[in-house]
Design a protein around this motif. Structure first.
Motif, PDB file in Angstrom:
ATOM      1  N   GLU A  46      43.578  43.196  42.985  1.00 37.64           N
ATOM      2  CA  GLU A  46      42.897  44.332  43.606  1.00 37.64           C
ATOM      3  C   GLU A  46      43.142  44.375  45.118  1.00 37.64           C
ATOM      4  OE1 GLU A  46      38.788  44.494  42.615  1.00 37.64           O
ATOM      5  OE2 GLU A  46      39.132  44.499  40.444  1.00 37.64           O
ATOM      6  N   GLU A  53      44.835  58.702  43.815  1.00 41.59           N
ATOM      7  CA  GLU A  53      43.482  59.260  43.869  1.00 41.59           C
ATOM      8  C   GLU A  53      43.524  60.770  44.047  1.00 41.59           C
ATOM      9  OE1 GLU A  53      41.709  57.012  47.009  1.00 41.59           O
ATOM     10  OE2 GLU A  53      41.136  55.345  45.692  1.00 41.59           O
ATOM     11  N   CYS A  98      50.162  54.187  47.874  1.00 41.33           N
ATOM     12  CA  CYS A  98      50.216  54.491  46.436  1.00 41.33           C
ATOM     13  C   CYS A  98      48.824  54.774  45.882  1.00 41.33           C
ATOM     14  CB  CYS A  98      50.856  53.331  45.675  1.00 41.33           C
ATOM     15  SG  CYS A  98      52.608  53.074  46.045  1.00 41.33           S
ATOM     16  N   LYS A  99      47.865  53.954  46.256  1.00 41.21           N
ATOM     17  CA  LYS A  99      46.494  54.129  45.765  1.00 41.21           C
ATOM     18  C   LYS A  99      45.919  55.471  46.206  1.00 41.21           C
ATOM     19  CE  LYS A  99      42.077  51.643  45.436  1.00 41.21           C
ATOM     20  NZ  LYS A  99      41.160  52.716  45.842  1.00 41.21           N
ATOM     21  N   LYS A 100      46.145  55.817  47.456  1.00 39.35           N
ATOM     22  CA  LYS A 100      45.622  57.077  47.978  1.00 39.35           C
ATOM     23  C   LYS A 100      46.279  58.277  47.302  1.00 39.35           C
ATOM     24  CE  LYS A 100      44.158  59.068  52.358  1.00 39.35           C
ATOM     25  NZ  LYS A 100      44.176  58.931  53.835  1.00 39.35           N
ATOM     26  N   GLU A 139      44.248  56.584  38.408  1.00 36.22           N
ATOM     27  CA  GLU A 139      43.963  55.198  38.785  1.00 36.22           C
ATOM     28  C   GLU A 139      45.274  54.422  38.851  1.00 36.22           C
ATOM     29  OE1 GLU A 139      41.356  53.812  35.723  1.00 36.22           O
ATOM     30  OE2 GLU A 139      39.573  54.710  36.612  1.00 36.22           O
ATOM     31  N   ILE A 140      45.281  53.344  39.617  1.00 34.13           N
ATOM     32  CA  ILE A 140      46.456  52.481  39.695  1.00 34.13           C
ATOM     33  C   ILE A 140      46.001  51.028  39.637  1.00 34.13           C
ATOM     34  CG2 ILE A 140      46.464  52.546  42.239  1.00 34.13           C
ATOM     35  CD1 ILE A 140      49.553  52.331  42.079  1.00 34.13           C
ATOM     36  N   TRP A 141      46.737  50.224  38.887  1.00 32.13           N
ATOM     37  CA  TRP A 141      46.410  48.804  38.782  1.00 32.13           C
ATOM     38  C   TRP A 141      47.674  48.034  38.410  1.00 32.13           C
ATOM     39  CZ3 TRP A 141      45.559  52.437  35.090  1.00 32.13           C
ATOM     40  CH2 TRP A 141      45.994  52.168  33.787  1.00 32.13           C
ATOM     41  N   PHE A 171      49.915  53.367  36.524  1.00 27.70           N
ATOM     42  CA  PHE A 171      49.114  54.403  37.197  1.00 27.70           C
ATOM     43  C   PHE A 171      49.031  55.634  36.305  1.00 27.70           C
ATOM     44  CE2 PHE A 171      53.493  54.876  38.731  1.00 27.70           C
ATOM     45  CZ  PHE A 171      53.736  56.241  38.593  1.00 27.70           C
ATOM     46  N   PHE A 222      46.035  46.461  47.104  1.00 27.21           N
ATOM     47  CA  PHE A 222      45.981  47.907  47.355  1.00 27.21           C
ATOM     48  C   PHE A 222      45.199  48.248  48.626  1.00 27.21           C
ATOM     49  CE2 PHE A 222      46.605  47.547  42.732  1.00 27.21           C
ATOM     50  CZ  PHE A 222      47.761  48.299  42.600  1.00 27.21           C
ATOM     51  N   ARG A 223      44.754  47.217  49.361  1.00 25.13           N
ATOM     52  CA  ARG A 223      44.063  47.454  50.627  1.00 25.13           C
ATOM     53  C   ARG A 223      45.084  47.583  51.750  1.00 25.13           C
ATOM     54  NH1 ARG A 223      39.649  42.567  49.935  1.00 25.13           N
ATOM     55  NH2 ARG A 223      38.636  43.346  48.030  1.00 25.13           N
TER      56      ARG A 223
END
Length: 348
Positions: free
Chosen positions: A292, A322, A317-319, A327-329, A342, A295-296
């Protein structure tokens, strides 16, 4: 920015100045039994052929009928209003069954005020973000450019006077300033993602092929093998999705095992409400405890000496995901490669 219309309790169609549909809220899609993407950028007359816009706009309400996909016909009352979102004029059409029209008219003013309030707040936030981007691009970068220039000048002009330790210090100054410049640039790019472009129907096979062309040098230098399977054509924000694939593919090539050619497989699975995409590699993998944190923004798991980068790509990528209501993981084990997953919603 039009997604706040999903908070409206009535079926709502948002139309631009050319009378083309730009958004149908979720309640509207369910009520009309349609997929909003099928009518995006299409004239409203295609969805409601009996609607007479001139009468509706003058009278603020119009009685018409609608026939769904299985041939069921019902009487509707459509109400008209207008609003401004990010300095763009839009027409709003609220739909209800004829027998529920009176209840609808009573509830309408309350949520219109709420929409206007949210719109003003969003507009204010975007203005603040634009000011920040301006500050970062000019006021912060200017002293850094001076620092870089003078450190290079110091190194060139006083090369004979500086001992080995002095030269090393100057190199550290220059390298640190260049890295700070790159971080500011990445932060600006992250902030600019808020300025959304228009959605468009996009062939992801062609898009990924273009990304591969952009990364040709990196792919060839690392002898990377990339395979693509079942990529669809979807409605999305193409510039951002291109950046998404570019970041994920370049990461898969960069974080590879020593003396091992990167192998990357990209595929998708269609589901009821979204598309699931998977990008699998044979790289160094990621410890599950960091799955997790990666993604920061500015989060790095490796030193710059081992892998060049600034810890911004996955935050981008996360933004982006969204914005696409997804979702992305990552599924990964350290030393065993990674699979980035994603989703992109069919209703964006």
């Amino acid at each position: 920015m039009l997604h706040f219309f999903d908070t409206i309790p009535l079926p709502t169609i948002v139309v631009n100045s050319e009378n083309s549909i730009v958004f149908i809220n979720k309640v509207g899609s369910q009520f009309l039994e349609i997929s909003a993407n099928d009518f995006t950028s299409k004239p409203i007359s295609l969805l409601l052929p009996e609607l007479e816009l001139s009468i509706l706009i003058n009278k603020k309400a119009f009685e018409t009928s609608y026939t769904n996909a299985i041939g069921f016909k019902q009487s509707l009352v459509i109400q008209y209003d207008s609003c401004v979102v990010q300095e763009e004029d839009y027409k709003l059409f609220y739909i209800n069954a004829l027998n529920e029209f009176e209840n609808t008219t009573k509830s309408k003013p309350t949520f219109l005020l709420e929409i206007q309030k949210q719109n003003n707040e969003l507009f204010s936030q975007n203005k603040e973000l634009e000011q920040f981007a301006y500050l970062a691009s000019h006021d912060l970068q200017e002293p850094l450019l001076s620092l870089i220039s003078y450190s290079k000048l110091l190194e060139e002009e006083y090369e004979e006077k500086l001992d080995a330790e002095g030269k090393l210090f100057v190199q550290f100054i220059n390298k640190s300033a260049l890295r700070m410049r790159a971080l500011i640039s990445g932060l600006m790019q992250y902030a600019r993602i808020n300025k959304m472009e228009h959605r468009a129907k996009t062939d992801l096979i062609l898009l990924v092929q273009e990304v591969q062309e952009d990364l040709t040098s990196m792919i060839n230098n690392n002898a990377a093998i990339i395979t693509i399977e079942n990529l669809p054509t979807i409605y999305c924000y193409p510039t951002y999705i291109r950046l998404l694939f570019q970041n994920l593919i370049s990461n898969a090539i960069k974080f590879t095992k020593k003396d091992v050619s990167p192998t990357i497989h990209i595929n998708s699975i269609e589901r009821n409400t979204d598309w699931l995409f998977q990008i699998k590699d044979n790289g160094i993998g990621i410890d599950t405890k960091n799955s997790e944190q990666i993604f920061r923004i500015f989060k790095r798991l490796h030193s710059e000496q081992d892998y060049v980068g600034h810890g911004i790509g996955l935050a981008h990528c996360k933004k982006i995901i969204e914005f696409h209501n997804g979702e992305i993981w990552v599924d990964s084990l350290e030393g065993e490669g990674s699979m980035f997953n994603f989703t992109i919603s069919k209703e964006i």
